[in-house]
Each structure stands twice: as C-alpha cells, then as structure tokens.
Design a protein around this motif. Sequence first.
Motif: not given
Length: 501
Positions: A77-101
């Motif tokens: 998940i981190r790699r895919a989102i980062h590949a689209d617009f270089k979103k930092p992994y910590p931001e992905i964890d909080i604003s993408e993964i954690f929100v859903v889980t």
Amino acid sequence: MLKLFQLSKYVLNLIIHKPFNFQTMQKENIDINATLIDQVFEMQKAQAIKMRMSSVNQRIILLKKLLDWIKSHQVDIRRAIHADFKKPYPEIDISEIFVVTSEIKHAINHLEAWMKPKKVSTPITMLGSSSYIHYEPKGVSLIIAPWNYPFNLALGPLVSALSAGCTAIIKPSEITPHTSALIRRLVDETFDKSQVAVFEGEIDTAQKLLEKPFDHIFFTGSPAVGKIIMKAAAENLSSVTLELGGKSPAIVDKQADLTDAATKIVWGKFVNCGQTCIAPDYVLVHQSVQIPFLEELKAQIQKMYDPSEKGIEKSKDYARIVSTKHLKRLKHLMADAELKGAQLFFGGYVNEDDNFFEPTVITNVTDEMEVLQEEIFGPILPIKPYDDIEEALGYINSKPKPLALYVFSKDEKQIQEVFKNTSSGGVVANDCVLHFLQNELPFGGVNNSGIGKAHGHFGFLAFSNEKAVLKQRIGFTASKPLFPPYGFTSKKIIQSILKWL
C-alpha cells in the motif's frame, strides 16, 4: 483472457499485413468493459437480494477479510501510493491505512447494535399496535473515489457498504494508477465479484457505470463533478452521498495562541501537499496579530519541512502534486493572484520536473483573485485580515457553505459565536482536520459542500434503508371506530382527536 485475446488479434493483424487501427481497438476495449459492467451489475443485483438476510457475523467476516488483507500488505500500500505522488510513508500510514483500519474495527465493534431494530413509542391513536425501524441494505452500490486520498476514500465507503449489507462496485481514480491497480488487486484477492468489484478506467468507464440503476451512489470529489453525478443518479432515482469540498476557512482571533494555531494550520494545510478537501483553504486573521502570526507560520513550515535547512524540496516528509495538469492549475492561481496585487510572503518555488510546489503563503489578497474564488486544493495559503468577528462571519456567510470551518481562540464565547453564526459540514475549535478521524461524528458537507454523511454509524445509515415497520393486533383496534360510514359517534371521535391530540 480478454487482454490476451486482444493481443492475439493485434499480432494476427501484423501477420496478415492489415493496418492496425488504434481507435478501433480502443472502442473494442470500451465495448468489452461495458459488457463486463453489465455482467457484474447483474451478478451483484442477485447477490444483493441474498445479502438482505445477512447476519451480523456474515458481515463481520467480510470486514475482517478486508482488515486482514490491509494488515498483511501495508508495504504494498505504501509503495503504490508513494509511486503516484511521493506521499511520505508516515502520512500514508496515518491518513490512508489507519483511517481505514480504524473504520473497520469501529464497525466490527458496533455492528450488532447498529443492525438491531429500533423500537419507537406508540401514540394513543395507535393503541394496540407496535412499531420499530428495521435497517435493511439498500442493495447494489457504486463508490466513485478521488485521487487525493486514493486508498482511504475508496475503502472507507466500502466499509460502510459492507456493514450495511450492500454489494459494491468501486471506480477508483485513473489519476493515481498505482493505487487503483492495488485496490483492484485487493478486491480480486478478497471478495467474489458478486460482492465487491473494481472497474478501472477513465471517463467512459464512469459514464457507463452511472447508466446503471444503482440503489446508492457514494461520490467523493468536487462540487462541479458532484452536480454531474447527481444528474446521472436522478435518471434512475438512485440515492446519493456526495462528499464534496469548497473553501474551508480558518479564523485566528486576537486571543489565539499564535504558535499553537500556526503549527496546526501548517500541518492541516500542507499535509498531502495541500491536496485535502478539508484543508484550511484560507485564513482570516485579526489584523492586530497578522504580522506575528505570519512569522509563526514561516517558523513552523521550516520546522516541519526544512529542519536541516537543506531546502524543502529535499524533505522526505513533503508530498508532490499529483499531476502536471494540477501543477499548472496551481501555477495559474499564483500568477493570477500576483498579477492582481497579492504579495508573496513565503515559498512560491516550483519544480515542474518533479511536480514540486513549495508551501506558499500569500498576503494582500482580494476577492477578484481566483485563489479566493475557487477551492485551491494545493499548498497555497492566502491570509486575509479582519477587524472584528462580525466582519469575519459576514465574509464566510457570503460564500457557499464550506465542508469544514476552523476557529482558533482562547475565548470560549468567541468560539461559540462562530459555531452558532456559521453553517458548515463540520466545525473544529483550536485544531484542523482531526474531526475526519472521529468515527463517532458524522462527516460530510452541506449544500455546495455535500449531501449526506459518512463514517461509523452515519456511513452505515447512508447505505441502509430505514424501513418503517408497524404491527397491528387482530380484532378491535383504536382506528376501527374511524372507518366509514361516518356516523354521529365517529364524527365526535374525529373532532376530539383534532382538538385534544
């Protein structure tokens, strides 16, 4: 198999020396996609009828399958989102993964209570009867997701759909292809297509999907596209949840803690490179504290994104604009503002090769500038001074109702005045954005900023039909004396009802 067939057809054309027509192949792709949409929709219609009777445990099984996949594929998940617009992994964890889980866990913990029929009281005119509300799934749902939080805003609504017992078709954004492909993979590996399916593609795919008579459509995007979705939904009388956007203001009054306010506004504005629907779009700051507030903004931007003073562009904690098209739009907003007299206080540097747009603060803005007319959706923060709170409230109320509103103050009376005298989808005192993470609160807009609510119980309700159920006794009832013929007694009873009940 379909892709293999198309490739074989292309190779055959080369072998027999026939010219290859790309437009013809493109049309065939659209036709094949349309056929698949028809097939999957019919499968989900049949499955939706079965899912009306699904139990709490059956729905929880589906939610747990989704949760397990996310937990075991966080790196992907981190790699895919980062590949689209270089979103930092910590931001992905909080604003993408954690929100859903967190949304999934919240639903699992509360689903039994949500699904229970809700008893309602019986008025005297209904003596002998009993009534309750039964929550049944609406049926086949369509989720059209945006690109700015491509994982979160595709799967969050899916959690609500599955909790309510609906089937779902997801249309992820073509602007974030790596994340869209990952979502398709997630769904293919986790669900049967009769339960959940994904259709990637561009406008043609979305248009074909919108022709189907969905029972509910959940759309996240701009107000302009929201109007198109609503028109399409009207053709089939599909209910809609429209999570839109708009210009969300922040008010900083003269009694605010300026360091605290600047820290939170900088984070809320520049997280995800400003591409957040509830980011502070502009700041109304009391004129007496404008200069120190601006200095605090500058200090906090540098503290978060350039602590080593090597330049924000080298920061691993700052995302990029999603596409060249959106970068050009932001450059146009800046050029228009500066041409009409705006002053650059901080930032402004752009690297088109990397879709980099520096956190930017501008002052001396006026309503003639496009930055105060349309949602910015990027890292440009206009600062507009005001003299008294009535002026600030009047300015906000002269605009379309925003998705969010933020007020920073130590004065509780001032905060309540803002709360009571403005209308917005959500309102937060002394912080930004965090209400999105509160699953006990409804999330959504009002009028121009959206229709309907999402998250937690409110998301469950969005995908549910609240069916009225009344049970009547056999034999004499309170209503039978009111049946015709209307004699003297029945007329007296009716008159009494009108007078006393």
